[in-house]
Design an enzyme around this catalytic site. Structure first.
Site, PDB file in Angstrom:
ATOM      1  N   SER A   1      30.879  25.160  59.420  1.00 39.57           N
ATOM      2  CA  SER A   1      30.673  23.747  59.698  1.00 39.57           C
ATOM      3  C   SER A   1      30.405  22.895  58.471  1.00 39.57           C
ATOM      4  CB  SER A   1      29.544  23.574  60.702  1.00 39.57           C
ATOM      5  OG  SER A   1      29.973  23.951  61.990  1.00 39.57           O
TER       6      SER A   1
ATOM      7  N   THR B   1      39.011  32.309  69.303  1.00 40.64           N
ATOM      8  CA  THR B   1      40.366  32.167  69.840  1.00 40.64           C
ATOM      9  C   THR B   1      40.984  30.861  69.360  1.00 40.64           C
ATOM     10  OG1 THR B   1      39.690  33.358  71.821  1.00 40.64           O
ATOM     11  CG2 THR B   1      41.758  32.113  71.935  1.00 40.64           C
TER      12      THR B   1
ATOM     13  N   TYR C   1      24.869  18.241  69.119  1.00 45.00           N
ATOM     14  CA  TYR C   1      25.884  18.759  68.201  1.00 45.00           C
ATOM     15  C   TYR C   1      27.066  19.318  68.980  1.00 45.00           C
ATOM     16  CZ  TYR C   1      27.588  21.180  64.003  1.00 45.00           C
ATOM     17  OH  TYR C   1      28.336  21.602  62.940  1.00 45.00           O
ATOM     18  N   SER C   2      28.269  18.872  68.633  1.00 44.58           N
ATOM     19  CA  SER C   2      29.485  19.349  69.306  1.00 44.58           C
ATOM     20  C   SER C   2      30.628  19.439  68.314  1.00 44.58           C
ATOM     21  CB  SER C   2      29.873  18.416  70.452  1.00 44.58           C
ATOM     22  OG  SER C   2      31.129  18.788  70.998  1.00 44.58           O
ATOM     23  N   ASN C   3      31.192  20.624  68.168  1.00 46.46           N
ATOM     24  CA  ASN C   3      32.316  20.808  67.263  1.00 46.46           C
ATOM     25  C   ASN C   3      33.535  19.991  67.665  1.00 46.46           C
ATOM     26  OD1 ASN C   3      31.523  23.062  65.261  1.00 46.46           O
ATOM     27  ND2 ASN C   3      30.798  23.830  67.216  1.00 46.46           N
TER      28      ASN C   3
ATOM     29  N   GLY D   1      26.754  26.346  57.891  1.00 46.46           N
ATOM     30  CA  GLY D   1      27.931  26.829  58.587  1.00 46.46           C
ATOM     31  C   GLY D   1      27.738  28.253  59.057  1.00 46.46           C
TER      32      GLY D   1
END
Length: 333
Positions: free
Chosen positions: A76, A137, A162-164, A288
């Site tokens: 991250s 995946t 927090y959201s990727n 990260g």
């Protein structure tokens, strides 16, 4: 928690290397004495850190198999690179962080109430796609966007979560605005100007370039995309954050916006987050977690001192407390 002065009594098996050719090794610091706690208390197999202050660079490791030249998946930390490009484009008036996401991605009509700022600061409430693919995946950006549309908001009302997914959408916006991928724009705008020779966006390449540590495993980078694709080295990450916080990559107003945490209730700026230490110093950076590796960079606000450390395990036992002690030892001594 023992007082800082007692940390020097911890047995240190670290190898301290001076990276300035022709100069003598430096004496150990409190941070270097604290590093083994990531192994003994954090239960990481091995750890390493690199500190840069002025012309002085120090590398310490608990295992000689880890070197400063190692390539490492930085996860991250990719978000800081992506946020920097978005803010550069905003400074060039090619996009507006206050604009709705749908100005740049019209297909996401149900998200018309969200702005680019909400993506940058993790206040969109969008479902995190890694809850579906578990970070392993490959998913196309379009598939990530579809997951965001298919799931209810996790935190309505602009609360921080927090959201990727946010940064995958930002990667899509960079392509829409520039005609190039986020990776191409990061290479052109950051990697090349700063001569970050160990930093790359591997695309579909599953292997970590050599040299690398024993934690390097194969992973399709499309599992993380703009939220976590980057591969780098500890020296490159120090150089990047130092340049960023010294104003080499963003004009003053854009850098101030990056470090403004009000939108995210103090948790996060735009691609970076703060941590206040007991001595009153606040350090800035990102961490990260990906593919058996954990990396974190922290720096003073002016970029005068930067530290990046890595452990050969994705999650640390007692991680936050041990990390906080390490940061305190480095920046408060």
């Amino acid at each position: 928690m023992p007082a800082l002065r007692t940390l020097l009594a911890i047995p240190v098996t670290a190898a301290l290397l001076c990276l300035n050719p022709g100069s003598a090794p430096h004496p150990g610091t409190l941070a270097e004495a604290t590093l083994p706690l990531l192994v003994t208390q954090g239960k990481a197999p091995a750890a390493a850190l690199l500190t840069t202050e002025g012309a002085d660079t120090r590398f310490t490791t608990t295992n000689a198999a880890l070197t400063p030249a190692d390539h490492v998946r930085a996860g991250s930390i990719t978000k800081t690179f992506v946020a920097t490009v978005v803010l550069q484009l905003a400074a060039e008036r090619r996009l507006d962080v206050s604009a709705p996401v749908t100005r740049y991605l019209p297909a996401l009509a149900p998200l018309r109430d969200l702005t680019l700022r909400s993506l940058l600061t993790h206040t969109s409430g969008l479902y995190d796609f890694t809850a579906t693919n578990h970070g392993t995946t490959p998913l196309t950006p379009a598939a990530v966007a579809a997951l965001a549309l298919a799931h209810a908001r996790t935190t309505p009302g602009g609360a921080w979560a927090y959201s990727n997914t946010n940064y995958v959408l930002l990667g899509m916006i960079i392509r829409q605005v520039t005609g190039h991928s986020y990776a191409t724009e990061v290479r052109r705008r950051i990697i090349a100007p700063l001569h970050l020779t160990g930093t790359s966006f591997p695309g579909t390449r599953t292997a970590v370039p050599r040299p690398h540590g024993p934690d390097a495993i194969r992973l399709d980078p499309r599992a993380a995309g703009a939220a976590g694709e980057v591969i780098s080295t500890l020296p490159d990450l120090n150089r990047f954050y130092r340049a960023l916080l010294r104003g080499r990559l963003l004009p003053p107003a854009a850098l101030s916006a990056m470090l403004n945490t009000r939108t995210a209730q103090g948790h996060y700026g735009m691609g970076v987050f703060p941590e206040k230490l007991p001595c009153g110093i606040t350090v800035w950076g990102h961490n990260g977690r990906i593919a058996h590796t954990y990396v974190r960079t922290a720096a003073t606000r002016d970029g005068s001192r930067v530290m990046t450390y890595r452990v050969t395990r994705q999650l640390l036992a007692k991680g936050p407390s041990v990390e906080h002690r390490l940061l305190t030892a480095e920046f408060c001594a």
